[in-house]
Design an enzyme around this catalytic site. Structure first.
Site, PDB file in Angstrom:
ATOM      1  N   GLU A 115      28.443  -8.458  -3.502  1.00  0.00           N
ATOM      2  CA  GLU A 115      28.085  -8.386  -4.926  1.00  0.00           C
ATOM      3  C   GLU A 115      29.167  -9.054  -5.772  1.00  0.00           C
ATOM      4  O   GLU A 115      30.349  -8.769  -5.610  1.00  0.00           O
ATOM      5  CB  GLU A 115      27.898  -6.924  -5.346  1.00  0.00           C
ATOM      6  CG  GLU A 115      27.819  -6.664  -6.846  1.00  0.00           C
ATOM      7  CD  GLU A 115      26.721  -7.448  -7.554  1.00  0.00           C
ATOM      8  OE1 GLU A 115      27.043  -8.110  -8.566  1.00  0.00           O
ATOM      9  OE2 GLU A 115      25.562  -7.416  -7.105  1.00  0.00           O
TER      10      GLU A 115
ATOM     11  N   MET B  89      12.583  -6.046 -15.963  1.00  0.00           N
ATOM     12  CA  MET B  89      11.471  -6.532 -15.142  1.00  0.00           C
ATOM     13  C   MET B  89      10.982  -5.396 -14.246  1.00  0.00           C
ATOM     14  O   MET B  89      11.345  -5.299 -13.079  1.00  0.00           O
ATOM     15  CB  MET B  89      11.935  -7.737 -14.320  1.00  0.00           C
ATOM     16  CG  MET B  89      12.171  -8.973 -15.162  1.00  0.00           C
ATOM     17  SD  MET B  89      12.612 -10.393 -14.145  1.00  0.00           S
ATOM     18  CE  MET B  89      12.513 -11.722 -15.345  1.00  0.00           C
TER      19      MET B  89
ATOM     20  N   HIS C  91      11.565  27.660  -9.993  1.00  0.00           N
ATOM     21  CA  HIS C  91      12.657  27.848  -9.030  1.00  0.00           C
ATOM     22  C   HIS C  91      12.057  28.102  -7.648  1.00  0.00           C
ATOM     23  O   HIS C  91      11.103  28.846  -7.523  1.00  0.00           O
ATOM     24  CB  HIS C  91      13.503  29.055  -9.447  1.00  0.00           C
ATOM     25  CG  HIS C  91      14.580  29.405  -8.452  1.00  0.00           C
ATOM     26  ND1 HIS C  91      15.775  28.709  -8.383  1.00  0.00           N
ATOM     27  CD2 HIS C  91      14.619  30.342  -7.473  1.00  0.00           C
ATOM     28  CE1 HIS C  91      16.505  29.237  -7.405  1.00  0.00           C
ATOM     29  NE2 HIS C  91      15.832  30.226  -6.837  1.00  0.00           N
TER      30      HIS C  91
ATOM     31  N   SER D  45       7.179 -12.653 -12.545  1.00  0.00           N
ATOM     32  CA  SER D  45       8.442 -13.307 -12.202  1.00  0.00           C
ATOM     33  C   SER D  45       8.482 -13.598 -10.715  1.00  0.00           C
ATOM     34  O   SER D  45       7.668 -13.098  -9.946  1.00  0.00           O
ATOM     35  CB  SER D  45       9.618 -12.397 -12.584  1.00  0.00           C
ATOM     36  OG  SER D  45       9.549 -11.181 -11.855  1.00  0.00           O
TER      37      SER D  45
ATOM     38  N   ILE E  29      16.813  -4.321  -5.559  1.00  0.00           N
ATOM     39  CA  ILE E  29      16.055  -4.872  -4.424  1.00  0.00           C
ATOM     40  C   ILE E  29      16.937  -4.990  -3.186  1.00  0.00           C
ATOM     41  O   ILE E  29      16.539  -4.606  -2.080  1.00  0.00           O
ATOM     42  CB  ILE E  29      15.447  -6.240  -4.812  1.00  0.00           C
ATOM     43  CG1 ILE E  29      14.393  -6.048  -5.908  1.00  0.00           C
ATOM     44  CG2 ILE E  29      14.823  -6.933  -3.595  1.00  0.00           C
ATOM     45  CD1 ILE E  29      13.920  -7.326  -6.568  1.00  0.00           C
TER      46      ILE E  29
ATOM     47  N   LEU F  60      -5.354  -9.340  -5.526  1.00  0.00           N
ATOM     48  CA  LEU F  60      -4.895  -8.919  -6.846  1.00  0.00           C
ATOM     49  C   LEU F  60      -3.652  -8.039  -6.708  1.00  0.00           C
ATOM     50  O   LEU F  60      -3.282  -7.622  -5.614  1.00  0.00           O
ATOM     51  CB  LEU F  60      -6.017  -8.155  -7.557  1.00  0.00           C
ATOM     52  CG  LEU F  60      -7.316  -8.947  -7.771  1.00  0.00           C
ATOM     53  CD1 LEU F  60      -8.424  -8.032  -8.263  1.00  0.00           C
ATOM     54  CD2 LEU F  60      -7.094 -10.093  -8.758  1.00  0.00           C
TER      55      LEU F  60
END
Length: 466
Positions: free
Chosen positions: A204, A320, A445, A144, A185, A40
């Site tokens: 990227e 997500m 503090h 997903s 991720i 699970l």
């Protein structure tokens, strides 16, 4: 009236599904949960949030011991070595403990686990592993999975080109890891293997890392990761990949088009996002259509267009995130039970668990400006006494407030414990706090959280320690 096997059947036992099942059972309903995975907890517990945190924590400890802060604080060690199999074993133990914990909670709350993948026959009937199960209400919580990159074929077993699941299970530290995707991720897993000794290159497509986060945070992220030794290739797209022996050769070119170049690596992580799990559910059998992004649309109460069918988590619009799914799981169960279940989608924190951590809740400065005049307060972690003492100088806190009402619209943090700090901001926003409310709340503090107080003070006046 039709007789059903269950009041509620939840499809999927990830953070959304298992929480929905437990909450529905707590409210006195007869509940089953269909889950085809052997354990699970869904992606999050098995191959996501939890195992990645074990590797992140272990890699941080290794870096501290090998070439980090231990010596600075007088902790002397001999030569430091990494036993990767032990680290991976500790990760597996954590996963086993937590997935087993959910199985215990199912038994405690009398939730029946139907072991298999469910497929709709009609709006109140599914088939699970050859068994026909009926329920008055069915909740789709199927989560997903990794979005594939058509030009780059993943093979986790071979361990050369992997997705996040494969990157969590490597049996070696790569010499050169190329991460395709500068999101959460990719950066988390890239930072694990960098700390353990890999050279890491992040490719990227966009011109900044961490899409969706505040612009200033994204710029600072690039500076921090470069300083840590990651090579960043922004505004760059991957157009192809071939594996020759133990080496992957990637073809890349500028996102806007231009001359192609090749990058060689012994490991490539494809981390370009995730997509809803809807294949094989038999949605066509109940006439439930998807939106343009392949998601299931719901109303405010998480009802779909089909009476008796509900949906939550990664299969519906929104970020997500496991905690978003969990909150929706509680809300949908309460709505099914006739109570009022609400999720405030404007106040869902997001966290990147790198070192330092990046966290935000509410609007980015860019989005807030589009809505009207704002005031922004900032405070650097360098001026925070706890961060300074711990030798954690990177980052800042930024509080964005409505210029007319002083209501807090967004809070963004970069700090070693930003993920924990952001909870205070989310709670304040849930109560409709003004920046003044945070500024006049006494903070212990010395703590990192004082930076949130000082940033709030900076919205309307001046922080003390700057």
């Amino acid at each position: 009236m039709a007789e059903y096997n269950y009041d509620v059947l939840v499809i999927g036992a990830g953070p959304g599904g298992y929480v929905a099942a437990i909450r529905a059972a707590q409210l006195g309903l007869k509940v089953a949960c269909a889950e085809g995975r052997a354990t699970l907890g869904g992606t999050c517990l098995n191959v996501g949030c939890i195992p990645s945190k074990a590797l992140l924590h272990g890699s941080e400890l290794f870096e501290e011991a090998a070439h980090g802060t231990l010596a600075k604080f007088g902790v002397k060690t001999g030569p430091v070595e990494l036993d990767l199999s032990v680290l991976q074993g500790e990760k597996s133990t954590a996963v086993k403990e937590l997935t087993g914990g959910i199985e215990f909670l199912f038994k405690k709350n009398k939730v029946d686990w139907k072991k298999g993948y469910a497929k709709f026959k009609d709006a109140h009937t599914v088939e699970v592993a050859g068994e026909t199960v009926t329920a008055k209400h069915i909740v789709i919580a199927t989560g997903s999975s990794v979005t594939p990159l058509p030009t780059v074929a993943v093979d986790n077993d071979a361990g050369i080109i992997v997705d996040s699941t494969g990157a969590l299970a490597l049996d070696r530290v790569p010499n050169h890891l190329v991460v395709i995707g500068g999101g959460v991720i990719g950066l988390e897993l890239g930072s694990v293997w960098r700390r353990l000794g890999a050279k890491v290159t992040v490719v990227e497509f966009l011109d900044q890392l961490l899409p969706g986060m505040d612009g200033e945070v994204r710029k600072e992220a690039a500076k921090i990761f470069k300083k840590q030794g990651m090579e960043l290739k922004l505004s760059t797209k991957v157009t192809g990949a071939v594996v020759e022996g133990k080496t992957a050769k990637l073809t890349v070119e500028p996102a806007a088009g231009g001359e192609a170049t090749t990058i060689e690596a012994d490991c490539v992580l494809v981390a370009i996002g995730r997509r809803p799990n809807v294949d094989g559910l038999g949605l066509e059998n109940i006439g439930l259509a998807l939106n343009g992004r392949g998601q299931i649309e719901t109303d405010h109460d998480f009802r779909t267009a089909v009476d008796g069918v509900w949906a939550i988590g990664d299969v519906i619009p929104g970020p997500m995130l496991a905690h978003k799914a969990e909150d929706e799981g509680i809300a949908v169960a309460e709505n099914i039970a006739g109570l009022t279940g609400i999720v405030n989608h404007d106040v869902i924190p997001g966290v990147v668990y790198t070192t330092p951590e990046f966290a935000g809740v509410g609007l980015t400065e860019e989005a807030a400006k589009e809505r009207g005049p704002i005031k922004v307060g900032k405070f650097p972690m360098l001026a925070n006494s706890r961060a300074k003492t711990n030798r954690e100088p990177d980052g800042f806190v930024k509080v964005i407030a409505d210029a007319n009402t002083d209501r807090v619209l967004g809070v963004w943090c970069i700090a070693s414990v930003a993920g924990t700090m952001i909870a205070q901001a989310a709670q304040a926003m849930e109560f409709g706090a003004k920046s003044e409310d945070i500024a006049y709340t006494c903070h212990a503090h010395p703590t990192h959280s004082e930076a949130i107080k000082e940033a709030a003070m900076a919205v309307l006046g001046k922080p003390i320690h700057m």
